[in-house]
Design a protein around this motif. Structure first.
Motif, mmCIF file in Angstrom:
data_model
loop_
_atom_site.group_PDB
_atom_site.id
_atom_site.type_symbol
_atom_site.label_atom_id
_atom_site.label_comp_id
_atom_site.label_asym_id
_atom_site.label_seq_id
_atom_site.Cartn_x
_atom_site.Cartn_y
_atom_site.Cartn_z
ATOM 1 N N GLY A 153 -0.638 -14.722 -1.102
ATOM 2 C CA GLY A 153 0.286 -14.765 -2.227
ATOM 3 C C GLY A 153 -0.361 -14.955 -3.590
ATOM 4 O O GLY A 153 0.337 -15.053 -4.605
ATOM 5 N N ILE A 154 -1.697 -15.013 -3.641
ATOM 6 C CA ILE A 154 -2.376 -15.141 -4.934
ATOM 7 C C ILE A 154 -2.319 -13.795 -5.658
ATOM 8 O O ILE A 154 -2.729 -12.770 -5.104
ATOM 9 N N ASN A 155 -1.797 -13.803 -6.875
ATOM 10 C CA ASN A 155 -1.706 -12.535 -7.620
ATOM 11 C C ASN A 155 -2.616 -12.504 -8.848
ATOM 12 O O ASN A 155 -2.759 -11.487 -9.503
ATOM 13 N N PHE A 156 -3.269 -13.653 -9.143
ATOM 14 C CA PHE A 156 -4.062 -13.793 -10.378
ATOM 15 C C PHE A 156 -5.544 -13.885 -10.023
ATOM 16 O O PHE A 156 -5.962 -14.785 -9.292
ATOM 17 N N PHE A 157 -6.316 -12.925 -10.538
ATOM 18 C CA PHE A 157 -7.758 -12.854 -10.292
ATOM 19 C C PHE A 157 -8.489 -12.890 -11.638
ATOM 20 O O PHE A 157 -8.179 -12.109 -12.533
ATOM 21 N N PHE A 179 -8.293 -1.667 -1.475
ATOM 22 C CA PHE A 179 -7.092 -2.093 -0.750
ATOM 23 C C PHE A 179 -5.826 -1.418 -1.260
ATOM 24 O O PHE A 179 -4.749 -1.609 -0.690
ATOM 25 N N GLY A 180 -5.954 -0.629 -2.325
ATOM 26 C CA GLY A 180 -4.819 0.147 -2.814
ATOM 27 C C GLY A 180 -3.648 -0.700 -3.280
ATOM 28 O O GLY A 180 -2.487 -0.296 -3.157
ATOM 29 N N TRP A 181 -3.952 -1.866 -3.828
ATOM 30 C CA TRP A 181 -2.873 -2.747 -4.275
ATOM 31 C C TRP A 181 -2.140 -2.149 -5.465
ATOM 32 O O TRP A 181 -2.730 -1.507 -6.317
ATOM 33 N N LYS A 182 -0.840 -2.386 -5.496
ATOM 34 C CA LYS A 182 -0.013 -1.920 -6.611
ATOM 35 C C LYS A 182 -0.430 -2.705 -7.863
ATOM 36 O O LYS A 182 -0.470 -3.933 -7.833
ATOM 37 N N ARG A 183 -0.735 -1.994 -8.940
ATOM 38 C CA ARG A 183 -1.260 -2.661 -10.132
ATOM 39 C C ARG A 183 -0.295 -3.702 -10.678
ATOM 40 O O ARG A 183 -0.704 -4.773 -11.141
ATOM 41 N N SER A 184 1.002 -3.420 -10.613
ATOM 42 C CA SER A 184 1.973 -4.364 -11.178
ATOM 43 C C SER A 184 2.088 -5.645 -10.357
ATOM 44 O O SER A 184 2.662 -6.636 -10.824
ATOM 45 N N ASP A 185 1.532 -5.646 -9.149
ATOM 46 C CA ASP A 185 1.531 -6.862 -8.324
ATOM 47 C C ASP A 185 0.389 -7.810 -8.687
ATOM 48 O O ASP A 185 0.322 -8.932 -8.189
ATOM 49 N N LEU A 186 -0.528 -7.345 -9.532
ATOM 50 C CA LEU A 186 -1.730 -8.119 -9.853
ATOM 51 C C LEU A 186 -1.726 -8.608 -11.292
ATOM 52 O O LEU A 186 -1.216 -7.931 -12.188
#
Length: 338
Positions: free
Chosen positions: A47-51, A73-80
């Protein structure tokens, strides 16, 4: 799996995980890109979204490794929520500091390494007394207007310097810094708990703090010496060298004794010393996110369990902790953050 908590970043509408993952020392340097990727995946899965990273971390390699992981990992940009920091960009005369030239060029270079179109948060990694505050504020606004960052903030600035930036922004009708990234842990408290108090109230400043375990000291792993695979064992890092030397001082020995006492408190609560230290930070309502480090995925799993410890920190337990620390900041004015 522990449910992650999300907090607003200061007065903004942006939500960040209350625990975040930073790459200082670790990524691009201490561990391989593959391990960095697995740590980031473990953080995301929890659940960590902040890097958080910076142009100076491992000479830019940290940004590269984090960027590769995001794409892999193809993460959705708006989730990060991705942040980087500018100040030390290289050896050239204009590769450091907060000139308009370096803020604009440094942002572009960071985005290229990260393989991103924008970062969510962009920090001034340190104050720059050689650059006029108006130039700094205008440059960060320019980068935001270009869509290359959404918010800007500061790291290790004094309360006075942050106030000056706000005054300039207000006078010029520009965006002021939203967040500060200071060091904060049980042994390093005054700035966050005292100096910044008016800033939370007056400006709605958010705090994204680093070194919650005092570079591992508050995990208890240095109670019996320095393990060879730990951060403090890194030879070619000046910060780690200073920390090693400080541990051998009288003050360092006293701190290690206090960590041992905190370990007994943690035992009574059924958690580790590290989890107690993280939970203690999370109890501070002015913190938006606590930036953690990890050199293996299992550390992230352990850190996230600190969220279960927060409700156990009753007033009685917090006072017991104060009894060990004996370093509560003395407020010299009758001010409490609301």
């Amino acid at each position: 799996m522990t449910s992650m908590e999300y907090r607003y970043l200061g007065k903004s509408g942006l939500m960040v995980s209350c625990l975040s993952l930073g790459g200082w020392v670790t990524y691009g340097g201490q561990v391989s890109p593959e391990v960095a990727q697995m740590c980031m995946k473990a953080a995301y899965d929890n659940g960590i979204n902040f890097f958080d990273t910076a142009e100076v971390y491992s000479g830019g390699q940290c940004e590269i490794d984090m960027g590769v992981a995001i794409r892999k990992f193809g993460w959705k940009r708006s989730d990060l929520v991705i942040s980087t920091k500018l100040f030390w960009g290289g050896k050239g005369p204009n590769d450091r500091g907060l000139s308009r030239k370096h803020i604009v060029e440094g942002t572009d270079a960071s985005l290229k390494r990260l393989q991103l179109d924008y970062v969510d948060l962009l920090y001034a990694h340190r104050p720059d007394p050689d650059t006029p505050m108006e130039e700094i504020v205008r440059a960060f606004n320019f980068v935001i207007e270009q869509g290359k960052a959404f918010y800007w903030g500061t790291s290790e600035w004094s309360g006075q310097q942050i106030c000056e930036a706000h005054a300039v922004a207000q006078r010029l009708n520009l965006i002021a810094p939203l967040m500060e990234q200071p060091q904060y842990n049980m042994f390093h408290r005054d700035r966050v708990e005292k100096e910044y108090l008016p800033l939370y109230k007056n400006f709605g400043m958010g705090a994204t703090t680093w070194s919650p375990l005092a570079s591992g000291l508050l995990s208890g792993k240095y109670n019996d010496g320095i393990p060879p695979d730990s951060r403090l064992a890194i030879e070619d890092n000046a910060v780690m060298k200073r920390l090693r030397e400080s541990l051998e001082s009288e003050d360092g020995r006293v701190k290690i004794q206090k960590v041992a006492q905190l370990g007994h408190l943690a035992q009574q609560l059924g958690c580790t010393t590290a989890q107690l230290s993280l939970a203690w930070c999370l109890k501070n309502p002015n913190l938006s996110s606590v930036i953690t480090g990890a050199s293996r995925p299992s550390q992230i799993e352990e850190n996230v369990k600190a969220l279960q410890v927060v409700p156990l920190l009753t007033e009685e337990v917090m006072e017991a902790i104060e009894g060990v620390l004996m370093n509560r900041p003395v407020l010299d004015y009758n001010f409490r953050s609301s």
